[in-house]
Design an enzyme around this catalytic site. Structure first.
Site, PDB file in Angstrom:
ATOM      1  CE  LYS A 118      -3.963   1.838   2.629  1.00 47.48           C
ATOM      2  NZ  LYS A 118      -4.813   1.617   3.822  1.00 47.48           N
TER       3      LYS A 118
ATOM      4  CB  SER B 147      -7.612   3.918   3.121  1.00 45.00           C
ATOM      5  OG  SER B 147      -6.895   3.160   4.077  1.00 45.00           O
TER       6      SER B 147
ATOM      7  CB  SER C 194      -8.504   1.007   5.857  1.00 41.58           C
ATOM      8  OG  SER C 194      -9.026   2.295   6.031  1.00 41.58           O
TER       9      SER C 194
END
Length: 482
Positions: A96, A171, A195
């Site tokens: 990420k 996210s 997330s």
């Protein structure tokens, strides 16, 4: 490329031998270890899949292909030299954008961070490397990783491959899509309000939020973190299969005393697979569960009962209070720092979303902030008592079907309804507990899933129950549809 050897422990179908990107991480690792495929072949297969689908989906926004292939060649030499190999040796993974990879920009979806080059790896990245994983790309996030919708002015929008009209999640939306679309078998994500679990839910994946302190969180480009961020934020893996989530958890967990909250906690317990009492939560105060979600919960309850679990309807205390406490702690901290950054980047979308969340959060002083933390601990004690009776909780991941783009950009009242509907995600994070989204099938063309919750550091209990569910659910891979 050599054909895989037949082995009961290896489940790859022979007709998929020329499409390694379709394989699970466990299958890739097993064949690389045996030498029936090479890590380079696995990496090249995933890179070819990225070339085929990522230009449209936009899950991976940066990839150092040369480094990935060089790392794969090193992994293959280690196999040939019969060196000790890690659990993900030679397996492609994605990382990420809000964690550090040495020599790459940790943009976190923020244009102002486009040149923020990491001097070294975050701990989770170095742990994955030690386990033998190969980074094939950086996955997209919303700005500051602070939204359930993955789009930003620097890298654009990440599309949900099941339905482009609904969110890809956030996210860790890029992480979820990278796995769901076959660009890699395993992705790293972070979770402070859902997330990991929410992108897993909307993309049809298994996604584990580990207990905070299980996976070390040290990021060289990040300065001081406030208490709420430290105690609620967690990391974990997203994958198409539970066994790959287990591999990812083991690989990501490791020693790093630079994280003051890291705990050398036991990974496995003798009763991880024991059929325990389960609390079925099919009503959330202030929210109305979508019928498909209720049906999924009942379906999973029957599956667990058939495997010996004792399922009872019971609701843990303070589901919506957990949202208020999360708001009081996290949004107070955001007012001390992040909100100024949100205003500075000039992105109307993230500003509107955060402002809506901010408007519904209590405006509290230092005494109120301290009281919120004390109330949070009091609620956690009540949950501890609840989990003494019910070691496993079966609840929604979200109370609504996957949201359409912009559902958080309406009025403050609209945002408050979103927060209540996301309370199963938020409250679990506020109480620093582990949670696992488990796919349960497809309804009207969209993935469906439920959430399992257990006590701190009992991730293997979640994975054991998740495996029971997975065996009985016909969850199609997206690959045949995209």
């Amino acid at each position: 490329m050599k054909k895989p050897m037949k082995d009961e422990a290896v489940t790859c179908a022979a007709d998929l031998a020329d499409q390694i990107w379709r394989w699970d991480a466990a299958d890739m690792a097993a064949h690389i270890r045996r030498g029936t495929i090479s890590s380079r072949e696995a990496v090249e297969s995933c890179l070819e899949r990225i070339d085929a689908v990522n230009p449209h989906l936009n899950a991976i926004v940066f990839a150092d292909r040369q480094r990935a292939l060089l790392d794969a060649d090193v992994a293959d030499r280690q196999v040939r030299n019969q060196q000790i190999l890690g659990p993900l040796h030679g397996v492609p993974v994605t990382i990420k954008l809000n964690v550090d990879v040495e020599g790459e920009a940790t943009t976190n979806g923020v244009p102002a961070f486009a040149e923020r080059i990491a001097p070294s790896d975050s701990t989770v990245v170095s742990n994955l490397r030690k386990a033998g994983a190969i980074n094939v790309g950086r996955t997209n996030t919303p700005p500051f990783s602070f939204r359930w919708f993955t789009e930003n002015p620097l890298h654009g929008r990440t599309l949900n491959p099941w339905d482009e009209a609904v969110t890809s999640g956030g996210s860790s939306g890029g992480a979820g899509v990278s796995v769901a679309a076959g660009m890699c078998p395993l992705a790293q994500g972070t979770d402070i309000a859902g997330s990991i679990r929410y992108p897993a839910y909307v993309n049809g994946l298994a996604g584990l939020r580990a207990t905070p302190g299980r996976i070390p969180a040290f990021h060289p480009t990040t300065g001081m973190r406030y208490l709420g961020l430290q105690t609620m934020s967690a990391q974990g893996p997203l994958a198409r299969r539970i066994r790959d989530v287990r591999l990812g958890l083991v690989a990501m967990s490791g020693v790093d005393r630079r994280d003051p909250l890291w705990v050398p906690a036991q990974m496995d317990y003798p009763d991880d697979s024991t059929a325990v009492r389960v609390a079925l939560v099919d009503e959330i105060p202030g929210s109305s569960l979508a019928p498909a979600i209720k049906a999924a919960l009942n379906k999973v309850a029957h599956i667990l009962e058939a495997s010996g679990y004792a399922v009872e309807r019971a609701t843990p205390p303070g589901m919506t209070e957990g949202v208020e406490l999360w708001q009081s702690i996290v949004m107070t901290e955001a007012r001390m720092g992040m909100f100024a950054g949100v205003k500075a980047i000039g992105d109307d979308v993230i500003q509107r979303s955060v402002e809506n969340m901010m408007a519904g959060a209590p405006q509290i002083d230092l005494e109120g902030y301290a009281l919120a933390i004390a109330r949070r601990d009091q609620l956690r004690r009540q949950w501890n008592e609840f989990m003494t009776r019910y070691p496993l909780i079966l609840m929604p991941t979200s109370c609504r079907l996957p949201m359409k783009w912009g559902d958080d950009l309406g009025s403050t009242e609209d945002m408050m309804r979103v927060l209540v509907d996301q309370s199963p995600l938020i409250t679990v994070a506020a109480l620093c507990l582990p949670g696992l989204n488990v796919p349960t099938g497809v309804v009207d063309g969209l993935p469906m899933g439920v959430q399992l919750v257990a006590d701190s550091f009992r991730e293997q209990r979640l994975l054991a129950a998740g495996s029971v569910i997975e065996r009985e659910v016909n969850m199609p891979n997206l690959h045949s549809a995209f």
